[in-house]
Design an enzyme around this catalytic site. Structure first.
Site, mmCIF file in Angstrom:
data_model
loop_
_atom_site.group_PDB
_atom_site.id
_atom_site.type_symbol
_atom_site.label_atom_id
_atom_site.label_comp_id
_atom_site.label_asym_id
_atom_site.label_seq_id
_atom_site.Cartn_x
_atom_site.Cartn_y
_atom_site.Cartn_z
ATOM 1 N N LYS A 1 0.833 -1.211 0.000
ATOM 2 C CA LYS A 1 0.000 0.000 0.000
ATOM 3 C C LYS A 1 0.868 1.262 0.000
ATOM 4 O O LYS A 1 0.581 2.204 -0.719
ATOM 5 C CB LYS A 1 -0.920 0.048 1.229
ATOM 6 C CG LYS A 1 -1.917 -1.069 1.305
ATOM 7 C CD LYS A 1 -2.902 -0.868 2.457
ATOM 8 C CE LYS A 1 -2.263 -0.892 3.834
ATOM 9 N NZ LYS A 1 -1.665 -2.183 4.210
ATOM 10 N N ARG B 1 -9.293 1.787 8.758
ATOM 11 C CA ARG B 1 -8.911 0.412 9.076
ATOM 12 C C ARG B 1 -10.058 -0.354 9.722
ATOM 13 O O ARG B 1 -9.908 -1.496 10.077
ATOM 14 C CB ARG B 1 -7.762 0.446 10.077
ATOM 15 C CG ARG B 1 -6.364 0.315 9.402
ATOM 16 C CD ARG B 1 -5.584 -0.692 9.681
ATOM 17 N NE ARG B 1 -4.233 -0.916 9.942
ATOM 18 C CZ ARG B 1 -3.153 -0.337 9.547
ATOM 19 N NH1 ARG B 1 -3.193 0.754 8.853
ATOM 20 N NH2 ARG B 1 -1.979 -0.820 9.852
ATOM 21 N N ARG C 1 11.558 -6.604 5.354
ATOM 22 C CA ARG C 1 11.333 -5.184 5.063
ATOM 23 C C ARG C 1 12.249 -4.268 5.870
ATOM 24 O O ARG C 1 12.467 -4.486 7.057
ATOM 25 C CB ARG C 1 9.875 -4.835 5.339
ATOM 26 C CG ARG C 1 9.552 -3.376 5.029
ATOM 27 C CD ARG C 1 8.087 -3.155 4.853
ATOM 28 N NE ARG C 1 7.371 -3.129 6.120
ATOM 29 C CZ ARG C 1 6.102 -2.785 6.218
ATOM 30 N NH1 ARG C 1 5.414 -2.453 5.134
ATOM 31 N NH2 ARG C 1 5.493 -2.784 7.386
ATOM 32 N N ARG D 1 11.156 -2.228 11.211
ATOM 33 C CA ARG D 1 10.111 -1.805 12.138
ATOM 34 C C ARG D 1 9.983 -2.829 13.262
ATOM 35 O O ARG D 1 9.979 -4.025 12.996
ATOM 36 C CB ARG D 1 8.770 -1.692 11.396
ATOM 37 C CG ARG D 1 8.625 -0.391 10.643
ATOM 38 C CD ARG D 1 7.396 -0.351 9.780
ATOM 39 N NE ARG D 1 6.176 -0.826 10.409
ATOM 40 C CZ ARG D 1 4.974 -0.756 9.837
ATOM 41 N NH1 ARG D 1 4.845 -0.215 8.633
ATOM 42 N NH2 ARG D 1 3.910 -1.208 10.444
ATOM 43 N N ARG E 1 -1.070 -8.687 13.457
ATOM 44 C CA ARG E 1 -1.571 -7.624 12.576
ATOM 45 C C ARG E 1 -2.465 -8.209 11.477
ATOM 46 O O ARG E 1 -3.459 -7.614 11.084
ATOM 47 C CB ARG E 1 -0.400 -6.841 11.977
ATOM 48 C CG ARG E 1 0.251 -5.916 13.013
ATOM 49 C CD ARG E 1 1.668 -5.536 12.647
ATOM 50 N NE ARG E 1 1.780 -4.829 11.406
ATOM 51 C CZ ARG E 1 2.880 -4.832 10.646
ATOM 52 N NH1 ARG E 1 3.971 -5.491 11.022
ATOM 53 N NH2 ARG E 1 2.912 -4.158 9.533
HETATM 54 P P1 AMP Z 1 1.022 0.613 9.206
HETATM 55 O O1 AMP Z 1 2.256 1.418 8.988
HETATM 56 O O2 AMP Z 1 -0.138 1.070 8.360
HETATM 57 O O3 AMP Z 1 1.274 -0.863 9.119
HETATM 58 O O4 AMP Z 1 0.564 0.894 10.724
HETATM 59 C C1 AMP Z 1 1.404 0.575 11.817
HETATM 60 C C2 AMP Z 1 0.597 0.578 13.093
HETATM 61 O O5 AMP Z 1 0.061 1.888 13.334
HETATM 62 C C3 AMP Z 1 -0.620 -0.348 13.093
HETATM 63 O O6 AMP Z 1 -0.295 -1.693 13.433
HETATM 64 C C4 AMP Z 1 -1.485 0.325 14.168
HETATM 65 O O7 AMP Z 1 -0.991 0.063 15.469
HETATM 66 C C5 AMP Z 1 -1.250 1.802 13.870
HETATM 67 N N1 AMP Z 1 -2.208 2.305 12.871
HETATM 68 C C6 AMP Z 1 -1.937 2.755 11.620
HETATM 69 N N2 AMP Z 1 -3.052 3.139 10.989
HETATM 70 C C7 AMP Z 1 -4.076 2.932 11.844
HETATM 71 C C8 AMP Z 1 -5.483 3.108 11.771
HETATM 72 N N3 AMP Z 1 -6.076 3.584 10.660
HETATM 73 N N4 AMP Z 1 -6.220 2.780 12.866
HETATM 74 C C9 AMP Z 1 -5.651 2.314 13.986
HETATM 75 N N5 AMP Z 1 -4.329 2.091 14.121
HETATM 76 C C10 AMP Z 1 -3.538 2.394 13.065
#
Ligand code: AMP
Length: 220
Positions: free
Chosen positions: A14, A89, A128, A161, A172
């Site tokens: 994404k 989400r 990653r 990360r 996740r």
């Molecule tokens: P990502 O970089 O999109 O994988 O997000 C990393 C982490 O940030 C996720 O595992 C959540 O803990 C938090 N996070 C990111 N976007 C959201 C969202 N829209 N709603 C809730 N938590 C989020």
């Protein structure tokens, strides 16, 4: 105003595709995960509230996430619209976004759902690396940086990360299946969903994403 959402499991690509679409259509790229990681880097008040959720692979509470993203959408670079990555989400976030956009006379135009298998997600996220400075993603073996440990674009430090370990990736994925996957039907019912095969390299997927968006725009 043009609003495009990129939907898909963690590791679907994404971030890479959102950056590509945003650049191609001259829209802002708004990634909720990047905004949270920036808060962590800067040690803001928000960081204290979100750290434990992120480390555990859980969703940050909706009220914090929605207000952060809606605030970001008010920035000058979003005046022509945005490509949203990682947000919404869950259903509550999707409804909050719909109502915020409709109160300004706009709406979501397209939702690109990038489909990849769980095996591919585990393989991709296991290797990653992310730039601490500009968030550009790399893969240790498949798309390594030119200089080890250093971002090709800005020279920033690359890191893994803390939530990209097998145990947290599985959590996740479970959260995605339970909370986020229902959005596929939500946007399909609204006639906004465009599905794209996310297997293969970033350039091949990028060609599919742009072609699918063009087909959607032409058919509308
Ligand atoms: P990502 O970089 O999109 O994988 O997000 C990393 C982490 O940030 C996720 O595992 C959540 O803990 C938090 N996070 C990111 N976007 C959201 C969202 N829209 N709603 C809730 N938590 C989020």
């Amino acid at each position: 105003m043009v609003y495009i959402i990129l939907l898909g499991p963690p590791g679907a690509g994404k971030g890479t595709q959102a950056a590509y679409v945003a650049q191609s259509l001259k829209l802002a790229h708004v990634a909720s995960g990047d905004l949270f990681r920036q808060a962590l880097e800067q040690g803001t008040d928000l960081a204290q509230k979100v750290r434990s959720y992120m480390e555990a692979g859980k969703l940050v509470p909706d009220e914090l996430t929605v207000s952060m993203v809606l605030e970001r959408l008010k920035a000058p670079d979003c005046k022509t619209g945005a490509v949203l990555d990682g947000f919404p989400r869950n259903l509550k976030q999707a409804e909050a976004l719909d109502s915020a956009l409709s109160s300004q006379g706009s709406s979501i135009d397209w939702v690109v759902y990038i489909r990849v298998s769980e095996e591919e997600v585990l393989r991709r996220l296991g290797g990653r690396l992310i730039c601490r400075n500009c968030q550009t993603p790399y893969h240790a073996t498949e798309s390594p940086p030119r200089v080890e440990g250093s971002c090709d674009k800005c020279g920033g430090e690359l890191y893994q990360r803390p939530d990209d370990n097998v145990e947290t990736i599985k959590k996740r994925l479970a959260v995605y299946n339970r909370e986020t996957a229902p959005l596929i039907d939500y946007y399909a019912r609204e006639g906004k969903l465009i599905e794209v095969d996310g297997e293969g390299g970033p350039a091949a997927v990028g060609v599919r994403v742009i072609a699918a968006l063009k087909r959607g725009i032409e058919a509308a």
